[in-house]
Design a protein around this motif. Structure first.
Motif, mmCIF file in Angstrom:
data_model
loop_
_atom_site.group_PDB
_atom_site.id
_atom_site.type_symbol
_atom_site.label_atom_id
_atom_site.label_comp_id
_atom_site.label_asym_id
_atom_site.label_seq_id
_atom_site.Cartn_x
_atom_site.Cartn_y
_atom_site.Cartn_z
ATOM 1 N N MET A 1 0.840 -1.200 0.000
ATOM 2 C CA MET A 1 0.000 0.000 0.000
ATOM 3 C C MET A 1 0.878 1.255 0.000
ATOM 4 O O MET A 1 1.813 1.358 0.788
ATOM 5 C CB MET A 1 -0.875 -0.012 1.258
ATOM 6 N N LYS A 2 0.563 2.172 -0.910
ATOM 7 C CA LYS A 2 1.341 3.399 -1.007
ATOM 8 C C LYS A 2 0.439 4.615 -0.852
ATOM 9 O O LYS A 2 -0.708 4.607 -1.301
ATOM 10 C CB LYS A 2 2.086 3.462 -2.349
ATOM 11 N N GLY A 3 0.991 5.626 -0.236
ATOM 12 C CA GLY A 3 0.277 6.889 -0.114
ATOM 13 C C GLY A 3 0.630 7.801 -1.268
ATOM 14 O O GLY A 3 1.783 7.858 -1.700
ATOM 15 N N ARG A 4 -0.390 8.488 -1.797
ATOM 16 C CA ARG A 4 -0.167 9.473 -2.853
ATOM 17 C C ARG A 4 0.124 10.820 -2.189
ATOM 18 O O ARG A 4 -0.742 11.388 -1.517
ATOM 19 C CB ARG A 4 -1.390 9.563 -3.772
ATOM 20 N N ILE A 5 1.339 11.304 -2.372
ATOM 21 C CA ILE A 5 1.811 12.477 -1.644
ATOM 22 C C ILE A 5 2.165 13.595 -2.617
ATOM 23 O O ILE A 5 2.885 13.384 -3.594
ATOM 24 C CB ILE A 5 3.046 12.109 -0.779
ATOM 25 N N HIS A 6 1.637 14.775 -2.360
ATOM 26 C CA HIS A 6 1.907 15.936 -3.205
ATOM 27 C C HIS A 6 3.309 16.476 -2.944
ATOM 28 O O HIS A 6 4.064 16.783 -3.864
ATOM 29 C CB HIS A 6 0.856 17.027 -2.943
ATOM 30 N N SER A 7 3.672 16.605 -1.666
ATOM 31 C CA SER A 7 4.975 17.148 -1.293
ATOM 32 C C SER A 7 5.171 16.922 0.198
ATOM 33 O O SER A 7 4.254 16.500 0.905
ATOM 34 C CB SER A 7 5.047 18.650 -1.613
ATOM 35 N N PHE A 8 6.378 17.203 0.674
ATOM 36 C CA PHE A 8 6.591 17.177 2.122
ATOM 37 C C PHE A 8 7.569 18.261 2.534
ATOM 38 O O PHE A 8 8.365 18.750 1.733
ATOM 39 C CB PHE A 8 7.027 15.795 2.630
ATOM 40 N N PHE A 24 2.096 16.479 2.774
ATOM 41 C CA PHE A 24 0.916 17.054 2.122
ATOM 42 C C PHE A 24 0.368 15.997 1.158
ATOM 43 O O PHE A 24 0.979 15.706 0.130
ATOM 44 C CB PHE A 24 1.270 18.342 1.377
ATOM 45 N N MET A 25 -0.763 15.418 1.518
ATOM 46 C CA MET A 25 -1.338 14.328 0.736
ATOM 47 C C MET A 25 -2.048 14.869 -0.511
ATOM 48 O O MET A 25 -2.537 15.998 -0.530
ATOM 49 C CB MET A 25 -2.322 13.528 1.592
ATOM 50 N N GLN A 26 -2.106 14.022 -1.532
ATOM 51 C CA GLN A 26 -2.747 14.397 -2.786
ATOM 52 C C GLN A 26 -4.219 13.998 -2.755
ATOM 53 O O GLN A 26 -4.560 12.886 -2.348
ATOM 54 C CB GLN A 26 -2.049 13.708 -3.960
ATOM 55 N N GLY A 27 -5.082 14.893 -3.212
ATOM 56 C CA GLY A 27 -6.519 14.613 -3.277
ATOM 57 C C GLY A 27 -7.289 15.386 -2.229
ATOM 58 O O GLY A 27 -6.884 15.430 -1.059
ATOM 59 N N CYS A 28 -8.392 16.022 -2.650
ATOM 60 C CA CYS A 28 -9.243 16.744 -1.697
ATOM 61 C C CYS A 28 -10.672 16.804 -2.237
ATOM 62 O O CYS A 28 -10.881 17.116 -3.416
ATOM 63 C CB CYS A 28 -8.724 18.160 -1.473
ATOM 64 N N PRO A 29 -11.669 16.512 -1.390
ATOM 65 C CA PRO A 29 -13.066 16.567 -1.840
ATOM 66 C C PRO A 29 -13.656 17.975 -1.795
ATOM 67 O O PRO A 29 -14.700 18.222 -2.377
ATOM 68 C CB PRO A 29 -13.786 15.656 -0.844
ATOM 69 N N HIS A 36 -5.075 27.596 -1.469
ATOM 70 C CA HIS A 36 -3.773 27.994 -2.019
ATOM 71 C C HIS A 36 -2.992 26.783 -2.532
ATOM 72 O O HIS A 36 -1.857 26.919 -2.968
ATOM 73 C CB HIS A 36 -2.955 28.781 -0.977
ATOM 74 N N ASN A 37 -3.608 25.590 -2.468
ATOM 75 C CA ASN A 37 -2.985 24.394 -3.041
ATOM 76 C C ASN A 37 -3.967 23.626 -3.944
ATOM 77 O O ASN A 37 -4.192 22.433 -3.743
ATOM 78 C CB ASN A 37 -2.495 23.455 -1.923
ATOM 79 N N PRO A 38 -4.583 24.285 -4.953
ATOM 80 C CA PRO A 38 -5.536 23.569 -5.809
ATOM 81 C C PRO A 38 -4.879 22.439 -6.596
ATOM 82 O O PRO A 38 -5.562 21.557 -7.111
ATOM 83 C CB PRO A 38 -6.084 24.658 -6.730
ATOM 84 N N ASP A 39 -3.545 22.469 -6.665
ATOM 85 C CA ASP A 39 -2.833 21.394 -7.350
ATOM 86 C C ASP A 39 -2.836 20.094 -6.541
ATOM 87 O O ASP A 39 -2.350 19.067 -7.016
ATOM 88 C CB ASP A 39 -1.393 21.809 -7.685
ATOM 89 N N THR A 40 -3.407 20.139 -5.328
ATOM 90 C CA THR A 40 -3.562 18.903 -4.542
ATOM 91 C C THR A 40 -4.927 18.265 -4.760
ATOM 92 O O THR A 40 -5.202 17.191 -4.214
ATOM 93 C CB THR A 40 -3.402 19.166 -3.027
ATOM 94 N N TRP A 41 -5.828 18.897 -5.508
ATOM 95 C CA TRP A 41 -7.203 18.421 -5.605
ATOM 96 C C TRP A 41 -7.322 17.031 -6.239
ATOM 97 O O TRP A 41 -7.985 16.157 -5.697
ATOM 98 C CB TRP A 41 -8.039 19.406 -6.430
ATOM 99 N N ARG A 42 -6.692 16.852 -7.394
ATOM 100 C CA ARG A 42 -6.912 15.623 -8.162
ATOM 101 C C ARG A 42 -6.050 14.494 -7.604
ATOM 102 O O ARG A 42 -4.820 14.586 -7.588
ATOM 103 C CB ARG A 42 -6.597 15.862 -9.637
ATOM 104 N N PRO A 43 -6.684 13.397 -7.169
ATOM 105 C CA PRO A 43 -5.949 12.317 -6.488
ATOM 106 C C PRO A 43 -4.849 11.667 -7.316
ATOM 107 O O PRO A 43 -3.873 11.161 -6.768
ATOM 108 C CB PRO A 43 -7.049 11.295 -6.153
ATOM 109 N N ASN A 44 -5.002 11.675 -8.635
ATOM 110 C CA ASN A 44 -4.061 10.927 -9.482
ATOM 111 C C ASN A 44 -2.860 11.751 -9.943
ATOM 112 O O ASN A 44 -2.118 11.327 -10.827
ATOM 113 C CB ASN A 44 -4.791 10.357 -10.711
ATOM 114 N N ALA A 46 -0.267 12.865 -7.941
ATOM 115 C CA ALA A 46 0.740 12.879 -6.878
ATOM 116 C C ALA A 46 2.153 12.918 -7.458
ATOM 117 O O ALA A 46 2.447 12.277 -8.472
ATOM 118 C CB ALA A 46 0.583 11.644 -5.994
ATOM 119 N N LYS A 47 3.026 13.669 -6.782
ATOM 120 C CA LYS A 47 4.436 13.705 -7.185
ATOM 121 C C LYS A 47 5.198 12.509 -6.618
ATOM 122 O O LYS A 47 6.193 12.063 -7.173
ATOM 123 C CB LYS A 47 5.075 15.006 -6.703
ATOM 124 N N TYR A 48 4.719 11.982 -5.483
ATOM 125 C CA TYR A 48 5.398 10.857 -4.832
ATOM 126 C C TYR A 48 4.392 9.771 -4.487
ATOM 127 O O TYR A 48 3.228 10.062 -4.173
ATOM 128 C CB TYR A 48 6.071 11.315 -3.526
#
Length: 238
Positions: A1-8, A24-29, A36-44, A46-48
């Motif tokens: 199992m892996k976490g989709r992570i935007h950044s840390f 900072f996890m990727q994906g937001c409902p 200020h982080n709309p680039d985290t919205w889409r779950p798919n 993730a940078k990491y």
């Protein structure tokens, strides 16, 4: 199992007590107008992608400096409860303080399991008026109220966040109602009033979304002070 992570961030100072490692996890409902982080919205997007152990390994590399603990933020961490749960279990075994920064929108049995390994919850209650909350976030308020009531029930320490947005969240009557509501919860340790800013506007442009608050200025010191006085009048530690 892996976490989709935007950044840390390895030196977080605003995400819980002490110097912290922040994921900072990727994906937001939610679709907050001032995000200020709309680039985290889409779950798919993730940078990491890391396993819980790989995530902990990143923390261990800088553990000598990160005395405060680990905070999982977002996006929305509760979109990936299995990953957060396993990471927090590893953190507890390693004696590391755990915090989660959440909107409280996703509240279910998986959330409750994560909370059992969470030392501190940083909770955003973005508005107290259900209609204005929905206008601000495109989602209903009720799940977040259920969430804070559960946190009170299990006596989980909470730091509340409130973003002060002129013309949206600064109405005096709404501020009183918000403070009156949250002041009933004895597990709320502090309230942080966060001034609205436009630092994320370029990210909206990058993802091809219209930024509807481009004509809204950050609140003045006078407006921030007014909100602080109102919150303190209800016994809140601001």
């Amino acid at each position: 199992m892996k976490g989709r992570i935007h950044s840390f961030e390895t030196f977080g100072t605003k995400d819980g007590p002490g110097i912290r490692f922040v994921f900072f996890m990727q994906g937001c409902p939610l679709r907050c107008l001032y995000c200020h982080n709309p680039d985290t919205w889409r779950p798919n997007e993730a940078k990491y992608e890391l396993t819980p152990q790989q995530a902990l390994d990143e923390v261990i590399k800088v553990k000598a400096f990160v005395k405060g603990g680990v905070t999982v933020s977002g996006g929305e961490p509760m979109l990936q409860p299995e990953f957060v749960l396993e990471l927090f279990k590893l953190c507890k075994t390693a004696g590391i303080h755990t915090a989660i920064d959440t909107s409280g929108f996703l509240f279910n049995d998986k959330t409750k399991e994560v909370l059992s390994y969470t030392d501190l919850v940083l909770l955003d209650i973005k508005h107290i008026n259900p209609d204005k909350y929905k206008e601000l976030t495109a989602r209903p308020l009720e799940p977040t109220l259920n969430f804070i009531e559960y946190l009170a029930e299990i006596n989980k320490p909470v730091w509340l966040r409130y973003v002060l947005v002129p013309h949206f969240t600064d109405n005096e009557e709404d501020l009183h109602e918000w403070a009156r509501y949250v002041s009933q919860f004895k597990n709320v340790e502090r309230v942080d009033i966060l001034p609205f800013h436009q630092m994320g506007i370029h990210k909206w442009e990058q993802i091809g979304q219209e930024y509807k608050l481009k004509d809204i200025n950050p609140p003045s010191n006078q407006e921030l002070n007014k909100a602080e006085v109102i919150f303190k009048s209800y016994g809140l530690n601001v």
